[in-house]
Each structure stands twice: as structure tokens, then as C-alpha cells.
Design an enzyme around this catalytic site. Sequence first.
Site, PDB file in Angstrom:
ATOM      1  CB  SER A   1      -1.043  -0.008   1.443  1.00  0.00           C
ATOM      2  OG  SER A   1      -1.757  -1.188   1.378  1.00  0.00           O
TER       3      SER A   1
HETATM    4  N1  SAH Z   1      -0.539  -5.166   4.189  1.00  0.00           N
HETATM    5  C1  SAH Z   1       0.182  -5.199   2.932  1.00  0.00           C
HETATM    6  C2  SAH Z   1      -0.846  -5.172   1.707  1.00  0.00           C
HETATM    7  C3  SAH Z   1      -1.194  -6.056   0.900  1.00  0.00           C
HETATM    8  S1  SAH Z   1      -2.080  -6.355  -0.413  1.00  0.00           S
HETATM    9  C4  SAH Z   1       0.977  -3.915   2.965  1.00  0.00           C
HETATM   10  O1  SAH Z   1       1.825  -3.901   3.746  1.00  0.00           O
HETATM   11  O2  SAH Z   1       1.205  -3.123   2.020  1.00  0.00           O
HETATM   12  C5  SAH Z   1      -3.269  -7.258   0.286  1.00  0.00           C
HETATM   13  C6  SAH Z   1      -2.901  -8.648   0.423  1.00  0.00           C
HETATM   14  O3  SAH Z   1      -4.382  -9.193   0.764  1.00  0.00           O
HETATM   15  C7  SAH Z   1      -2.595  -9.487  -0.933  1.00  0.00           C
HETATM   16  O4  SAH Z   1      -1.135  -9.867  -0.423  1.00  0.00           O
HETATM   17  C8  SAH Z   1      -3.576 -10.516  -0.940  1.00  0.00           C
HETATM   18  O5  SAH Z   1      -3.037 -11.866  -1.410  1.00  0.00           O
HETATM   19  C9  SAH Z   1      -4.062 -10.679   0.363  1.00  0.00           C
HETATM   20  N2  SAH Z   1      -5.537 -11.339   0.481  1.00  0.00           N
HETATM   21  C10 SAH Z   1      -6.457 -11.199  -0.482  1.00  0.00           C
HETATM   22  N3  SAH Z   1      -7.482 -12.031   0.005  1.00  0.00           N
HETATM   23  C11 SAH Z   1      -7.169 -12.593   1.174  1.00  0.00           C
HETATM   24  C12 SAH Z   1      -7.697 -13.329   2.147  1.00  0.00           C
HETATM   25  N4  SAH Z   1      -8.934 -14.060   2.103  1.00  0.00           N
HETATM   26  N5  SAH Z   1      -6.961 -13.889   3.204  1.00  0.00           N
HETATM   27  C13 SAH Z   1      -5.628 -13.506   3.450  1.00  0.00           C
HETATM   28  N6  SAH Z   1      -5.083 -12.647   2.762  1.00  0.00           N
HETATM   29  C14 SAH Z   1      -5.771 -12.140   1.413  1.00  0.00           C
END
Ligand code: SAH
Length: 236
Positions: free
Chosen positions: A72
Amino acid sequence: MTASSSSNQQKGSYSIARKRMIQEQIVDRGVRDQAVLAAMQKIHRHDFVDDALKAQAYRDAPLNIGEGQTISQPYIVALMTQSLKTNKDHKVLEIGTGCGFQTSILSELAGKVYTIERIRGLGLQARKRFKDYGLRNIVMRVGDGSKGWEEAAPFDRIIVTCASPKVPERLLEQLNIGGVMVVPVSQKEGHQNLLRITKTKEGLKTENLGECHFVKLIGRHGYRQDREIKRKDSLA
Ligand code: SAH
């Protein structure tokens, strides 16, 4: 120039870029919580992206982390963390570990962080980063976070870093009374709003923190996995 002096020079330029990021992208936009700013200073965003993207790590933008997912925008991480109002007494659940940047920021502020990632490769890479950083209060598991983490519930705080198609009831059930959840929820026409939901004895209090853009929460209580994503995952 020796290799070590060039790497010192690089560290110096990251440090300048990080200070500017905190001032211009975060403080100037209204995030003033000192503990959040200290964590954003201590956890280095360039350690959470591939070598090819390190030079862009302090830009005002999300970046690709592979598998079609993103880290993000720094401001969003700071805003979500401040909005969560967490402290060292709290047990926090994060859905969507991704590269682990947001998790690491939370680990500085919370007592213990439980985090779930659905894509194994990303989760394992993140776990290695937590170890390298010496962050010992994080437990990561690979799985469908839309179901929450029942064995470890209830939580004082829940943060969802992917967009839910609706207010996630299943996760709210795992939130303590007095607990706070920050979650992006999809609205009409592809728009998403970042919501802060506080659970009280009398019911839920919902605040809209503004429009946002996250990748989808995919799972049993989220969006269905489309064919495109299924194909990418099976290549992982
Ligand atoms: N927290 C991160 C952002 C990650 S993007 C940061 O620090 O920038 C969002 C993440 O959510 C992705 O890696 C995606 O694979 C995960 N995601 C999507 N659906 C999910 C689910 N049902 N359970 C766990 N992770 C999930």
C-alpha cells in the site's frame, strides 16, 4: 569507490527519502500520532520490495510485490495504523499480510499481531522479513483470512488490507467489545470506502474515513476467486 561506501551512500539516500516521505506524504496530510511516525521511521519500506523497486520505495504510491498484489501507499499504511488506535496491550488480527510492511508497523505498536495471507509465496517471504527484523510478536499463517482466526479470537483490533465486498460479519464476531476494525469495503461502481467500525455493547458505530483503492479480499466470505487469479496462483 568500495562496495561498502557505495552501500553506505545508498543507505543515506534512503534515509533522506524516508524522512521526506514522512513529512510530505504523512505529517503534512494530517497523520500526527508520534508512535505511528516513529514506526514509519524505524521500519524501512525499501526492505519490503524487490531490488528493482528499491529506488522507488519512498514514492507516494503503491508498488507491485508480485502475484498481482501491491504494497500500500505509505500514507494509507500510516492513516490505517493511526485510525486503529492500537497499543501494547492489544492483540491485533491483520488480513492480507502481503509483503509484511503493515504487519511490521503494527508489531511496533501492538502487543501481538496475528496475520493471514492467502498466497503462500508472499506469506513465507514476509515471515522471513519479520525474522530478519527481529520482530518476535508476529504470527503469520497462510490461509483464507475472510474466515478470521477463530482459535486465537477474540481480538482487540482487526485490520483488513484488502477490499471486502461487504462489512465482514465473520470478522466482527471475532472482535472484542470495545474493539476497533479498519476495513476497506466496496461500494457501488467499483468505489471503496475505508471504514472504521467500533464494536460497543449497544451495537456497531461506523465511520467513513474516505475513499481508497485496495486489491480484493478473495475467499469464502469475500470475493470469489476468478479464473485469471486461479491461474496465476497455480503458477506460484
Ligand atoms: N498489508 C500489505 C498490503 C497487502 S495487499 C502492505 O503492507 O502493504 C493485500 C493482500 O491481501 C494481498 O497480498 C492478498 O494476497 C491478500 N489477500 C486477499 N484475500 C485474502 C484472504 N482471503 N486472506 C488472506 N489474505 C488475502
